[in-house]
Structures are given as structure tokens and as C-alpha cells.
Design a protein around this motif. Structure first.
Motif, mmCIF file in Angstrom:
data_model
loop_
_atom_site.group_PDB
_atom_site.id
_atom_site.type_symbol
_atom_site.label_atom_id
_atom_site.label_comp_id
_atom_site.label_asym_id
_atom_site.label_seq_id
_atom_site.Cartn_x
_atom_site.Cartn_y
_atom_site.Cartn_z
ATOM 1 N N ALA A 60 1.067 -1.502 -0.368
ATOM 2 C CA ALA A 60 0.006 0.292 0.014
ATOM 3 C C ALA A 60 0.375 1.329 0.237
ATOM 4 O O ALA A 60 0.650 1.700 -0.852
ATOM 5 N N ASP A 61 1.861 1.075 0.948
ATOM 6 C CA ASP A 61 2.650 2.385 1.067
ATOM 7 C C ASP A 61 3.064 2.573 -0.453
ATOM 8 O O ASP A 61 3.501 4.027 -1.179
ATOM 9 N N ALA A 62 3.750 2.010 -0.935
ATOM 10 C CA ALA A 62 4.296 1.944 -2.986
ATOM 11 C C ALA A 62 3.287 2.443 -3.439
ATOM 12 O O ALA A 62 3.344 3.210 -4.439
ATOM 13 N N ARG A 63 2.096 1.605 -3.521
ATOM 14 C CA ARG A 63 1.161 2.420 -4.583
ATOM 15 C C ARG A 63 1.148 4.298 -4.118
ATOM 16 O O ARG A 63 0.791 4.554 -5.012
ATOM 17 N N ALA A 64 1.335 4.093 -2.915
ATOM 18 C CA ALA A 64 0.635 5.353 -2.891
ATOM 19 C C ALA A 64 1.355 6.665 -3.400
ATOM 20 O O ALA A 64 1.173 7.266 -3.950
ATOM 21 N N LEU A 65 2.324 5.881 -2.490
ATOM 22 C CA LEU A 65 3.695 7.063 -3.141
ATOM 23 C C LEU A 65 3.862 6.940 -4.313
ATOM 24 O O LEU A 65 3.578 7.934 -5.415
ATOM 25 N N ALA A 66 3.541 6.017 -5.835
ATOM 26 C CA ALA A 66 3.676 5.914 -7.336
ATOM 27 C C ALA A 66 1.463 6.945 -7.480
ATOM 28 O O ALA A 66 2.160 7.683 -9.115
ATOM 29 N N GLU A 67 1.135 6.610 -7.126
ATOM 30 C CA GLU A 67 0.043 7.236 -7.185
ATOM 31 C C GLU A 67 0.331 8.849 -6.604
ATOM 32 O O GLU A 67 -1.289 9.743 -6.738
ATOM 33 N N GLY A 68 1.063 9.066 -6.244
ATOM 34 C CA GLY A 68 1.222 10.690 -5.494
ATOM 35 C C GLY A 68 0.569 11.531 -4.335
ATOM 36 O O GLY A 68 0.000 11.876 -4.056
ATOM 37 N N ARG A 69 0.314 9.959 -3.922
ATOM 38 C CA ARG A 69 -0.345 10.370 -2.517
ATOM 39 C C ARG A 69 1.125 10.358 -0.995
ATOM 40 O O ARG A 69 1.804 9.938 -1.205
ATOM 41 N N ASP A 70 -0.082 10.754 -0.004
ATOM 42 C CA ASP A 70 0.398 11.138 1.279
ATOM 43 C C ASP A 70 0.706 9.864 2.096
ATOM 44 O O ASP A 70 1.738 10.222 3.019
ATOM 45 N N SER A 71 -0.306 9.285 2.112
ATOM 46 C CA SER A 71 -0.509 8.571 3.786
ATOM 47 C C SER A 71 -1.529 7.589 3.029
ATOM 48 O O SER A 71 -2.290 7.140 1.879
ATOM 49 N N VAL A 72 -1.261 6.351 3.996
ATOM 50 C CA VAL A 72 -2.613 4.623 3.441
ATOM 51 C C VAL A 72 -3.913 5.047 4.964
ATOM 52 O O VAL A 72 -2.666 4.772 6.078
ATOM 53 N N LEU A 73 -4.940 4.616 4.280
ATOM 54 C CA LEU A 73 -5.827 4.635 5.171
ATOM 55 C C LEU A 73 -6.284 3.571 5.023
ATOM 56 O O LEU A 73 -6.665 3.095 3.966
ATOM 57 N N ALA A 74 -5.969 2.819 6.383
ATOM 58 C CA ALA A 74 -6.898 1.086 6.281
ATOM 59 C C ALA A 74 -7.905 1.365 6.742
ATOM 60 O O ALA A 74 -8.573 1.512 8.201
ATOM 61 N N ASP A 75 -9.198 0.961 5.512
ATOM 62 C CA ASP A 75 -10.899 1.212 6.507
ATOM 63 C C ASP A 75 -10.986 -0.312 7.172
ATOM 64 O O ASP A 75 -11.084 -0.894 5.875
ATOM 65 N N LEU A 76 -11.098 -0.640 8.050
ATOM 66 C CA LEU A 76 -10.582 -2.425 8.245
ATOM 67 C C LEU A 76 -12.710 -2.588 8.769
ATOM 68 O O LEU A 76 -12.362 -3.215 10.075
ATOM 69 N N ALA A 77 -13.648 -1.878 8.372
ATOM 70 C CA ALA A 77 -14.934 -1.709 8.950
ATOM 71 C C ALA A 77 -14.810 -3.286 8.810
ATOM 72 O O ALA A 77 -15.822 -3.499 9.891
ATOM 73 N N ASP A 78 -14.883 -3.973 7.539
ATOM 74 C CA ASP A 78 -14.981 -5.297 7.489
ATOM 75 C C ASP A 78 -14.760 -5.891 7.762
ATOM 76 O O ASP A 78 -15.114 -7.667 8.496
ATOM 77 N N PHE A 79 -13.991 -5.860 8.950
ATOM 78 C CA PHE A 79 -12.999 -7.230 9.926
ATOM 79 C C PHE A 79 -13.618 -6.769 11.414
ATOM 80 O O PHE A 79 -13.068 -7.342 12.287
ATOM 81 N N GLU A 80 -14.192 -5.915 11.182
ATOM 82 C CA GLU A 80 -14.791 -5.029 12.831
ATOM 83 C C GLU A 80 -13.295 -4.283 13.504
ATOM 84 O O GLU A 80 -13.742 -5.112 14.626
ATOM 85 N N LEU A 81 -12.827 -3.764 12.969
ATOM 86 C CA LEU A 81 -11.335 -3.238 13.656
ATOM 87 C C LEU A 81 -10.745 -1.921 13.517
ATOM 88 O O LEU A 81 -12.026 -1.647 12.536
ATOM 89 N N PRO A 82 -10.247 -1.640 13.649
ATOM 90 C CA PRO A 82 -10.596 0.383 13.712
ATOM 91 C C PRO A 82 -9.569 0.663 13.516
ATOM 92 O O PRO A 82 -8.896 -0.187 12.311
#
Length: 128
Positions: A60-82
Motif C-alpha cells: 500500500a505504501d508503494a502504491r500510494a507513493l506511485a499515485e502521488g499520495r501522502d498516506s495510507v488509510l486502512a479502513d478495516l470496518a469489514d473486519f470490525e477493526l479500527p
């Protein structure tokens, strides 16, 4: 970008500085000594985020950088995790407070029943 090590390659969402919006998630990484632990309350400039809903996404970090993004948000709601946030550069994070917490253990379950701040104010478990 933060320096890469072998340990970084095993992180769930790639390399970066990990943050959580849920105190219980942060406390899982806080060392406890004599019933007291410390966590940092930080201001984080996430900027443009890459969102992933995967439980683990080591690139995810490498993809974020390649897309010009600054951070990664892991939205884990499907797993009932924060949700977790991964800042890709250290200048994105500003530690604002050091919070000292005393853990009161529930004798029956061994879990943290409540938290007290350094001043002794109690905060019980949050209800959904």
C-alpha cells in the motif's frame, strides 16, 4: 520517505509511521510498567490518502507513493477493526501530548476495565 529495513517489509500496510484513531489499538503497542503506560497523542497531516480495505496490504505504501499520495488509510470496518493511518513521511506527524495512563484491570477477565489519566480522572469503557 522513511528508511526501509527487513522489518518494514513485514508491516501490514508497508513502511511508514502508524497511527490509530482508537485508543485500544494504540494501547496494544504501549509497554506497561507498574500498571502505567504512555501513548503519544499526535496531530497528523494525512494529505491525499490511498484507501485500502484489505486486512493486510504490504504494498500500500508503494502504491500510494506511485499515485502521488501522502498516506495510507486502512479502513478495516469489514473486519470490525479500527481504522489505521500510515504517514509516509516523518514531517507529517507532530507529537502534541504525552499521555500517561494507569490501567485498572478487571479481576475476572484480566482486561482493561477503565483508564485513568495522570490526574486520576476515570474513563470507563466506551459504548458503541
Amino acid at each position: 520517505l522513511l528508511p526501509q529495513s527487513d522489518a518494514d517489509r513485514r508491516k501490514r500496510f508497508g513502511r511508514g509511521i502508524y497511527f490509530a484513531e482508537n485508543l485500544d489499538k494504540s494501547l496494544a503497542y504501549a509497554d506497561e510498567q507498574d500498571g502505567v503506560c504512555f501513548v503519544l497523542l499526535c496531530r497528523v497531516a494525512c494529505g491525499r490518502t490511498l484507501v485500502t480495505t484489505a486486512l493486510e496490504d504490504h504494498t500500500a505504501d508503494a502504491r500510494a507513493l506511485a499515485e502521488g499520495r501522502d498516506s495510507v488509510l486502512a479502513d478495516l470496518a469489514d473486519f470490525e477493526l479500527p481504522r489505521e493511518f500510515v504517514a509516509l513521511r516523518q514531517e507529517q506527524a507532530y507529537p502534541e501530548y504525552i499521555v500517561e495512563l494507569a490501567r485498572d484491570r478487571d479481576a475476572a477477565t484480566g482486561s482493561a476495565a477503565s483508564l485513568r489519566d495522570a490526574g486520576g480522572a476515570a474513563e470507563g469503557p466506551r459504548q458503541p
